[in-house]
Scaffold this motif. Structure first.
Motif, PDB file in Angstrom:
ATOM      1  N   ARG A 128       0.831  -1.219   0.000  1.00 18.04           N
ATOM      2  CA  ARG A 128       0.000   0.000   0.000  1.00 18.04           C
ATOM      3  C   ARG A 128       0.864   1.266   0.000  1.00 18.04           C
ATOM      4  O   ARG A 128       0.414   2.346  -0.353  1.00 18.04           O
ATOM      5  CB  ARG A 128      -0.919   0.025   1.231  1.00 18.04           C
ATOM      6  N   THR A 137      -3.808   5.033  -1.448  1.00 20.94           N
ATOM      7  CA  THR A 137      -3.926   4.834   0.014  1.00 20.94           C
ATOM      8  C   THR A 137      -4.276   6.162   0.683  1.00 20.94           C
ATOM      9  O   THR A 137      -5.137   6.217   1.562  1.00 20.94           O
ATOM     10  CB  THR A 137      -2.588   4.296   0.577  1.00 20.94           C
ATOM     11  N   ARG A 139      -5.779   8.697  -0.714  1.00 24.12           N
ATOM     12  CA  ARG A 139      -7.155   9.085  -1.073  1.00 24.12           C
ATOM     13  C   ARG A 139      -8.167   8.371  -0.177  1.00 24.12           C
ATOM     14  O   ARG A 139      -9.142   8.947   0.279  1.00 24.12           O
ATOM     15  CB  ARG A 139      -7.430   8.749  -2.553  1.00 24.12           C
ATOM     16  N   GLU A 140      -7.874   7.081   0.087  1.00 26.74           N
ATOM     17  CA  GLU A 140      -8.766   6.310   0.982  1.00 26.74           C
ATOM     18  C   GLU A 140      -8.821   6.952   2.360  1.00 26.74           C
ATOM     19  O   GLU A 140      -9.879   7.058   2.977  1.00 26.74           O
ATOM     20  CB  GLU A 140      -8.246   4.878   1.138  1.00 26.74           C
ATOM     21  N   THR A 141      -7.672   7.392   2.833  1.00 26.88           N
ATOM     22  CA  THR A 141      -7.624   8.032   4.156  1.00 26.88           C
ATOM     23  C   THR A 141      -8.455   9.317   4.144  1.00 26.88           C
ATOM     24  O   THR A 141      -9.218   9.588   5.087  1.00 26.88           O
ATOM     25  CB  THR A 141      -6.159   8.353   4.542  1.00 26.88           C
ATOM     26  N   ASP A 143     -10.979   9.947   2.236  1.00 17.38           N
ATOM     27  CA  ASP A 143     -12.400   9.549   2.212  1.00 17.38           C
ATOM     28  C   ASP A 143     -12.879   9.214   3.627  1.00 17.38           C
ATOM     29  O   ASP A 143     -13.956   9.622   4.040  1.00 17.38           O
ATOM     30  CB  ASP A 143     -12.610   8.329   1.304  1.00 17.38           C
ATOM     31  N   LYS A 144     -12.059   8.458   4.335  1.00 18.24           N
ATOM     32  CA  LYS A 144     -12.453   8.080   5.709  1.00 18.24           C
ATOM     33  C   LYS A 144     -12.557   9.324   6.582  1.00 18.24           C
ATOM     34  O   LYS A 144     -13.473   9.456   7.396  1.00 18.24           O
ATOM     35  CB  LYS A 144     -11.426   7.119   6.311  1.00 18.24           C
TER      36      LYS A 144
ATOM     37  N   LYS B  98     -19.203  -0.651   1.167  1.00 15.60           N
ATOM     38  CA  LYS B  98     -18.558  -1.901   1.606  1.00 15.60           C
ATOM     39  C   LYS B  98     -19.580  -2.953   2.003  1.00 15.60           C
ATOM     40  O   LYS B  98     -19.197  -4.048   2.431  1.00 15.60           O
ATOM     41  CB  LYS B  98     -17.642  -1.616   2.804  1.00 15.60           C
TER      42      LYS B  98
END
Lengths: 797, 221
Positions: A128, A137, A139-141, A143-144, B98
């Motif tokens: 990752r 990775t 971008r995912e953070t 988003d979260k 998800k």
């Protein structure tokens, strides 16, 4: 010849003095309540290991309770700050976990958690972070951070843009429960401060006096906060509990001994109205006490909280022989040797049965009771020897010198027929009431909980209970202790137990559990992960730039930088690697421990209500202990009553065999058996009426009453036979002596009824009650029953 | 607690909100009195999350539905990326992408110091003024025209440790919520500006239901 005898006496006295001083100087107290319990029981082994390995001997816990959360926190912080500024007294004082002052310290623990992950997870992590995947990775953070409703996740990701902590923290959280590092209650009004003593060797005080002195010093240093802003301080933890128990043991021992001596003196004076013989008798008792205790000091191990009750009991029982000799010496015209030989049979019989009953306590697997039995058994034998060899000559010479003393008022009163009639009616009334009580309320209930192991009053225990109630989210969690002779063995056992616990949870037997598995080094994984993680250090500039490009600020990379440095530093070490900075040690010391060749891991299991017992069979294995006070009670309940039944059957068989040999008369034996059963039935009735319960310790009273209480009926039956059934003659010979013996023995047992240790106190209460009932029923009911049974027998008319 | 405390501590603590003089609480009393009449509420909101370590705030649209006494739905994103649903005795945090939902008993969530609870999940914030006072310490009340601004601190010590302020703006005439914001000790914040507020209009019961077919529903740890 005279000179030679004098020299022998001086030599014996000198030897005794040296012996007593040497013995008494070796007496020490053992305050560990688990030392009172059978060492062979799995629960006792597990709890002992847990206390030894995971409870710090030099860590005091101060509890601060205030009307408001602000006051509790501010005062707890102020106390911790003051104590931390006293380096001669205190090594460390915490009112908050150490990482709250320096959050950066936690990066080492986080680095360890990642290093300890299964290699496939670490490979996925490094992937990752690769140049191709790092932007995704990040971008995912983002988003979260934009969508998550989990405050913990949001708080972490702001400082962990690559979400390194996610899986590692997840593994730590997976067990749920086990909230072990709380410093404040949910409402904030209750805080604790953990204080570590300075100057202890290997984290232990040299002795309990040193622990008491240190706790006192901390209490003085913090006294100014007591009452400030409505604050209430409490002190608990190992040194406070040790001090509290040791202090109460000393107090119990001194108080019960002194009370028994005073009661005996009053009884003697009330009966005989003579002062000098009284002083001589008291001197003998002190001698018996000193010699018996010296023997205990030299040949037995430390005194337990139960053993301290022995002083009063041995005084209360040894005085019996003194009374008998004193009574016989009055109006005796023979020599000392003749007096000694006349008294020998009585004393051998009573000391033999009493000593045997107390030594029989060795059949109990409760070391506390065996200890008490040995101490009193030794005391009784020493008492018999001292009274026969020292007191008999002394009292006979005095009696012959001073001439016959007229019977005292009490002696005359108790021998009058009117007194006996009244006594018999009173005893019949008492028996009826007690039997009615037994029929009405049934036999006393059992209380085989750990209550009998605890002190009646202890500020340290009170503070501990309060702390448990305020800080624990769970009721009675079980301790999971795993031991092994290597890190790898413990790890394998942890993995097995984790599977067993997961299965138990799916069956509904476990609500939650937390083992030390996530924090236990997995050397194989570490060996595989370390090169991968250490090599990431070279990627630091790229990773930082990617994070900045994604919109993070420089500070967001601080944690990552620390992790990379840590992995790089560990690359030089050989697994298994343990984290070792202050914050890590703080966390690990409550979950993992190393002692010589052995490793220990600690965990917690919250069982489903009522399923504790079932779990014991399912969560097991070599080196695996699932323990708790409730489980201990269950195990003791299975083991202890059974062994007492065996001991009681044994002693009943021996006593009956002796009686058959001595009496050779079915009516006498039948009368003895009937009276003994009646005494026990009345004892059960009295206990039910007084709301007393059976516990592990007062069960021994049944055994002791068989050994000591039955003496009264046996002696009276022997006297009746010796006097050809002459009731007044037998009464004249023994009534006063048995009265005095029963009162003194009851005083001995009764004086420990107020002992701080509840088990010891219950033993004292039950024995005192039983002895008084035995004496009353024997003295007032045996003579009329004997007469009635032998009414057609001309020889005994 | 250990892990929560451990990792929340990674945040660097910023300054503390400045306490003002004893504020006039009358507007709060009036506002809460109006809540007695609240049976349903629907609104849109614009959520802005500002993080200390992010250069720019993150914005997302959202919707809220509430029906007395305890039905609640909170959606962030369009289409919804996160849904919080209070159904029967449970809270669900649903991630549709998800196909995953985390279930937490409402009672457990209501315990003081629960780290899984976001302040807005406590909607409505208080049953009455006493309840409000029990939950919050009021630092400041400022009324400008029809808009009243509250500056609060939670009394729950755990929440108080993590938050430096909770800010609520409401319309003094209608009692409508205008904005809700909480600020963490490290200076990060989450602000929700409400619009299109509809009070006591009928809400389809299906709005408080969710079809979990194909979802992995797990109990939150």
């Amino acid at each position: 010849m005279q000179n030679r005898r004098r020299y022998v006496r001086i030599a014996v006295a000198a030897f005794l003095l040296v012996f007593v001083v040497a013995g008494l100087s070796r007496i020490s107290f053992n305050v560990d309540i688990l030392k009172l319990l059978p060492v062979g029981l799995r629960q006792v082994q597990g709890l002992s290991l847990m206390l030894k390995e995971f409870v710090s001997d030099n860590e005091l816990i101060i509890t601060v309770e205030a009307p408001t959360a602000e006051a509790a926190e501010a005062n707890a912080d102020a106390i911790a700050a003051k104590l931390a500024g006293m380096p001669k007294l205190v090594k460390r004082a915490y009112s908050k976990p150490p990482w709250e002052k320096d959050g950066g310290q936690l990066s080492e623990l986080l680095a360890f958690l990642v290093l300890n992950q299964p290699p496939d997870k670490v490979r996925a992590l490094t992937e990752r972070l690769s140049a191709e995947k790092a932007p995704g990775t990040l971008r995912e953070t983002l988003d979260k951070l934009s969508e998550s409703m989990n405050p913990q996740e949001i708080a972490l990701l702001g400082y962990d843009p690559y979400d390194i902590s996610g899986s590692a923290v997840g593994s730590l959280m997976s067990g749920g429960g086990g909230e072990q590092n709380k410093f404040a209650s949910a409402d904030g009004k209750f805080h604790i401060i953990i204080v570590e003593a300075a100057g202890t060797k290997d984290g232990k005080f040299a002795n309990y006096n040193e622990a008491i002195a240190w706790v006192d010093a901390v209490q003085r240093a913090t006294a100014e906060w007591q009452g400030r802003d409505g604050c209430r301080l409490g002190y608990t933890g190992e040194p406070a509990i040790t001090g509290s128990i040791a202090g109460s043991m000393q107090h119990d021992m001194q108080e019960s001994g002194v009370v028994t001596l005073v009661v005996i003196a009053l009884i003697f004076y009330f009966c005989y109205r003579r002062f000098r013989p009284l002083l001589e008798l008291q001197g003998m008792l002190l001698l018996v006490f000193a010699v018996a205790l010296a023997i205990a000091g030299l040949f037995l191990s430390q005194l337990t909280v139960i053993g301290v009750g022995s002083s009063a009991i041995m005084i209360g029982l040894s005085v019996d022989y003194g009374y008998f000799i004193y009574q016989r010496a009055q109006r005796f015209r023979g020599t000392v040797r003749e007096l000694q030989s006349q008294c020998l049979r009585y004393i051998v019989w009573t000391a033999g049965t009493t000593g045997a009953a107390f030594f029989a306590l060795n059949v109990s697997s409760l070391p506390g009771l065996s200890h008490l039995g040995n101490l009193v058994g030794i005391g009784v034998i020493v008492g018999a020897v001292v009274m026969l060899t020292v007191y008999a000559p002394l009292v006979l010479r005095r009696s012959q010198r001073e001439g016959d003393a007229p019977p005292s008022l009490v002696e005359r009163a108790v021998l009058s027929p009117r007194f006996h009639r009244a006594g018999a009616w009173f005893t019949i009334g008492l028996v009826v009431v007690l039997l009615a009580g037994l029929a009405w309320k049934g036999v006393p209930a059992n209380d085989f909980s750990d209550r009998a192991l605890r002190p009646r009053h202890s500020e340290a225990y009170d503070a501990l209970d309060r702390m448990t109630a305020k800080l624990s989210d769970q009721a009675d969690p079980l301790n999971l202790l795993i031991e092994g002779d290597s890190v790898e063995v413990v790890l394998a056992r942890l993995c097995d137990v984790e599977k067993q616990l997961a299965a138990a949870q799916s069956r509904g037997e476990v609500v939650s559990f937390r083992s030390a598995l996530p924090l236990w080094p997995d050397a194989a994984s570490q060996r595989e992960n370390l090169p991968l993680l250490a090599s990431l250090a070279n990627e630091a500039p790229r990773l930082r730039q990617a994070a900045l490009d994604a919109g993070f600020k420089e500070d967001a990379f601080m944690l990552m930088e620390n992790l990379l440095k840590q992995w790089s530093a560990w690359a030089q070490r050989t697994p298994p690697i343990w984290p070792d900075n202050d914050a890590s040690r703080w966390v690990l010391q409550r979950l993992a421990h190393h002692d010589g060749d052995h490793w220990y891991a600690m965990g917690f299991v919250q069982p489903a209500p009522g399923r504790e017992d079932a779990l014991l069979d399912k969560i097991s294995g070599d080196g695996v202990y699932l323990t708790g006070w409730k489980l201990l009670s269950l195990e003791l309940r299975r083991a202890i009553p059974q062994e007492f039944v065996h001991a009681i059957v044994g002693i009943v068989v021996v006593v009956l065999a002796l009686l058959i040999f001595a009496f050779r008369d079915a009516r006498s034996i039948g009368l003895f058996v009937g009276v003994t059963l009646l005494v026990f039935a009345c004892l059960l009735g009295a206990m039910s009426l007084f709301g007393m319960t059976w516990n592990f310790f007062n069960l021994a009273a049944l055994l002791l009453l068989l050994g000591t209480g039955t003496d009264y009926s046996i002696l009276l039956l022997l006297a009746l036979r010796r006097n050809g059934g002459d009731v007044p003659g037998a009464r004249k010979e023994l009534f006063v002596v048995i009265c005095l013996c029963a009162c003194s023995a009851s005083a001995g047992f009764g004086s420990i009824s107020w002992a701080n240790h509840l088990g010891l106190a219950s033993l004292g209460q039950t024995c005192a009650l039983g002895l008084l009932l035995d004496a009353a029923i024997s003295l007032f009911l045996i003579p009329p029953l004997w007469t009635w049974l032998h009414r057609h027998d001309p020889a005994t008319g | 607690m250990f892990t929560r405390s451990l990792f929340l501590s990674l945040m660097l603590f910023a300054g503390h909100a400045v306490a003002a003089d004893t504020p006039d609480l009358a507007p709060i009393k009036r506002w809460l009195a109006k809540q007695d009449e609240l049976r349903t509420l629907q609104a849109d909101f614009a959520q802005t999350r500002s993080y200390k370590n992010l250069r720019d705030p993150l914005a997302a649209p959202g919707h809220i539905w509430y029906s007395a006494p305890g039905s609640f739905r909170w959606e962030v994103g369009d289409p919804a990326k996160t849904v919080v649903l209070r159904k029967a005795e449970n809270y669900y945090v649903i991630t549709p992408a998800k196909k995953r939902a985390e279930r937490t008993p409402s009672a457990a969530l209501g315990q003081p110091g629960n780290a899984r609870r976001m302040p807005m999940m406590d909607f409505p914030f208080a049953k009455n003024f006493e309840d409000f006072n029990r939950k919050f310490e009021t630092l400041a009340v400022a009324t400008t025209g029809k808009r009243c601004h509250l500056e609060l601190l939670p009394r729950d010590p755990q929440a108080k440790n993590a938050l430096s302020a909770i800010r609520i703006d409401f319309d003094t005439e209608t009692g409508h919520l205008i904005a809700f914001e909480f600020v963490t000790k490290d200076g990060s914040s989450m602000r929700n500006e409400f619009s299109n507020v509809r009070i006591n209009q009928k809400i389809d019961a299906l709005q408080f239901d969710y079809d979990f077919t194909g979802y992995e529903v797990i109990d939150a740890k």
